[in-house]
Design a protein around this motif. Sequence first.
Motif, short mmCIF file in Angstrom:
data_model
loop_
_atom_site.label_atom_id
_atom_site.label_comp_id
_atom_site.label_asym_id
_atom_site.label_seq_id
_atom_site.Cartn_x
_atom_site.Cartn_y
_atom_site.Cartn_z
N ASP A 141 -103.98 -63.45 -102.26
CA ASP A 141 -103.54 -62.59 -101.61
C ASP A 141 -104.12 -62.49 -100.37
O ASP A 141 -104.60 -61.50 -99.26
CB ASP A 141 -103.45 -61.02 -102.55
N VAL A 142 -105.89 -63.49 -100.45
CA VAL A 142 -106.55 -63.65 -98.97
C VAL A 142 -106.45 -64.08 -97.80
O VAL A 142 -105.63 -65.53 -98.36
CB VAL A 142 -107.71 -63.32 -99.70
N SER A 143 -105.90 -64.15 -96.75
CA SER A 143 -105.56 -65.28 -96.10
C SER A 143 -107.20 -65.70 -95.03
O SER A 143 -107.33 -66.94 -94.82
CB SER A 143 -104.82 -64.99 -95.19
N ALA A 144 -107.52 -65.13 -95.39
CA ALA A 144 -109.35 -65.25 -94.73
C ALA A 144 -109.59 -66.28 -95.65
O ALA A 144 -109.65 -66.96 -96.78
CB ALA A 144 -110.39 -64.18 -94.36
N GLU A 195 -111.99 -58.36 -95.40
CA GLU A 195 -110.84 -57.93 -94.61
C GLU A 195 -110.18 -56.43 -95.35
O GLU A 195 -109.19 -56.25 -95.43
CB GLU A 195 -110.19 -58.78 -94.42
N GLY A 196 -111.37 -55.24 -95.54
CA GLY A 196 -110.50 -53.79 -96.17
C GLY A 196 -110.41 -54.45 -97.68
O GLY A 196 -109.72 -53.29 -97.79
N ASP A 207 -109.88 -69.60 -103.35
CA ASP A 207 -110.62 -69.97 -104.53
C ASP A 207 -109.99 -72.07 -104.79
O ASP A 207 -110.37 -72.99 -105.96
CB ASP A 207 -108.94 -69.33 -105.58
N ASN A 208 -110.26 -72.86 -103.54
CA ASN A 208 -110.25 -74.19 -103.96
C ASN A 208 -112.01 -74.41 -102.87
O ASN A 208 -111.67 -75.44 -102.72
CB ASN A 208 -109.09 -74.50 -102.81
N LEU A 213 -123.44 -70.56 -100.26
CA LEU A 213 -122.88 -71.31 -99.75
C LEU A 213 -121.72 -71.36 -99.83
O LEU A 213 -120.33 -72.51 -99.61
CB LEU A 213 -123.16 -72.67 -101.28
N GLY A 214 -121.09 -70.61 -100.60
CA GLY A 214 -119.50 -70.12 -100.47
C GLY A 214 -119.21 -69.21 -101.94
O GLY A 214 -120.10 -68.90 -102.70
N VAL A 215 -118.25 -68.67 -101.81
CA VAL A 215 -117.71 -67.16 -102.39
C VAL A 215 -116.71 -67.45 -103.31
O VAL A 215 -115.23 -67.92 -102.57
CB VAL A 215 -117.64 -66.58 -101.77
N VAL A 216 -116.20 -67.92 -104.13
CA VAL A 216 -114.90 -67.90 -104.89
C VAL A 216 -114.34 -66.92 -105.44
O VAL A 216 -115.45 -66.64 -106.59
CB VAL A 216 -115.04 -69.30 -106.12
N PRO A 217 -113.42 -66.42 -105.47
CA PRO A 217 -112.32 -65.27 -105.98
C PRO A 217 -111.80 -65.79 -106.91
O PRO A 217 -110.99 -66.46 -106.71
CB PRO A 217 -111.98 -64.64 -104.74
N LYS A 218 -111.67 -64.23 -107.62
CA LYS A 218 -110.61 -65.14 -108.61
C LYS A 218 -109.43 -64.45 -108.37
O LYS A 218 -108.76 -64.10 -107.72
CB LYS A 218 -111.04 -63.89 -109.79
#
Length: 640
Positions: free
Chosen positions: A135-138, A94-95, A152-153, A110-115
């Motif tokens: 801060d990311v809603s997606a 999302e930019g 993150d979950n 399989l998945g992406v986990v942001p810091k």
Amino acid sequence: MNYGYVKVAAAVPRVRVADCKFNAGQIEKEIIIADGKGVQIIAFPELCITGYTCGDLFAQQLLLEEAELGLMQVLNTTRQLDIISIVGMPVVCEGQLLNAAVVIQKGRVLGVVPKTYLPNYKEFYEMRWFVSASDVSARTVRLCGQVVPMGDNLLFETSDTTFGIEICEDVWAAVPPSSSLALQGAEIIFNLSADNEAIGKHAYLRSLLSQQSARCLAGYVFSSCGFGESTTDVVFAGNGLIYENGTLLVASERFSLEEQLVISEIDVEFLRTERRVNTTFAACRRRVAPEAAIRISTELVNSRELNLMRTYDPHPFVPQGPTLDERCEEIFSIQVAGLAQRLTHTKAKSAVVGISGGLDSTLALLVCVKTFDKLGWPRKGIVGVTMPGFGTTDRTYTNALDLMTSLGVTVREVSIKKACLQHFEDIGHDASVHDVVYENSQARERTQILMDIANQTWGLVIGTGDLSELALGWATYNGDHMSMYGVNASVPKTLVKHLVKWVAENGMDETSRSTLLDIVDTPISPELIPADENGNISQITEDLVGPYELHDFFLYHFLRGGFRPSKIFFLAVRTFKDVYDEETIRKWLQTFLRRFFNQQFKRSCLPDGPKVGSVSLSPRGDWRMPSDASSEAWLKECEG
């Protein structure tokens, strides 16, 4: 069977800053090597596809495209492999730019986990380029042509375990994401890091990771940047660390100029047992209501034969390493503190100990001496009683007298021979028949003498029996099984031997030291059967019930880990491969299981005594089992 082990790896590849193709090639190489070694899950450092130290290059479109191409390269190269890989890279959503961990397997993302927590202090300024997961809603992101879960979950479920991910600074936060992930079921946490070096920081990092793995009752796999990252302002040492419930299993070499791969197995079966037993963990799960995790199933893969790389200490109760003296002193001090409280509370005027010249009574006497010294009481208040019987040898008799004399305690000698012969006559027992009546009568006669002398001297009978004997029921019921305070009740035989030797070598005069070391070398025996024709001990305990080092190994893993017989056998065979053959180990494991269940009635009415380690058999504390519990399932598995 894999017995609950999950083989994991922390990789520290060489990198070139902003050279994604090169970095992807290094990642592929480590994944292929790890897969060949049977690794199921491998983690790489933070932002390893681009390099962590790219700085403002993270704003360059070309670098971001090259990073995605690098990931595609890894996906294509490893699509035939079963291994699950976790790599770090910048991901656009999302930019916005995320510092993310990407989980891949068999050509799929399989998945992406942001810091979550972005450091923005001192040498760190990640908020200049990245946004936090908060801060990311997606909840999904498109990556390499695939729309995949993001957040993150995320929890990733394999056939053997469930794992979660956090990134570097996350574990330094007051409430790390791993705490929430663990409470929701993650048994292993992977941390992709770019932790730089500074004086004293490494020790703090290790302490932090150890505590977090212990607090979460989890495995913890940490992989941090190494050689090749920019050293403009900081240096990265390349830390690969694997923990299990607070214990470091393996660590990489720091400051290596070569790529590294550290591998070990995490025992998730043991972790599950810990979580079931630890009611605080369950209470936290109820009290803390984290956001419901998204569970992602990984590819079902063929199980491989378990080739265990980690090793187990053959003497798990005995302190090891540089803290040996400190640990021994702590154990001894716990015994002393327990006895001091009991003596002062009861206003006892003496401590009465039966001294046989064996290990257990020696340790009990040493505890009494140290206790009286600490209380400022004269050692003459300790009444050491030697009670020679039909099986007493000159060696143990002499050692008992020499030890008591050198320590300056009151020495009393009461032979039990006449009393026992009278007793045999009273009950109509043939004294030439050396059966259980013959043996137990002597043990009960000795206990009666000690109790009565304690009454004479306004004292307490100090018990000498140890944890190993309690586990096997190797004690005469209402004989040496009974006392007024058992100072050795949670000290296993291997540790008793070690503690006596430690005391001998730390602060003892030459006479006492010589006697103590000879006691350590004396065969373990109750000396209830007459000596042989040469006056030597004829009744050796370990010939009858088995080697104590095996029984202590069995006991530790049976109680501490809740392991089943087949797993204990598997570990014992590996651990003692150069000492005992498989049939010998199986034989004594069956003996241990049979006696442990059958002799519970003796443990159900134990005298008080202090707990000194992580394993105890007190019916008021660690172990509560019905005396008539069936051992059939355990023995059946052992026989199989």
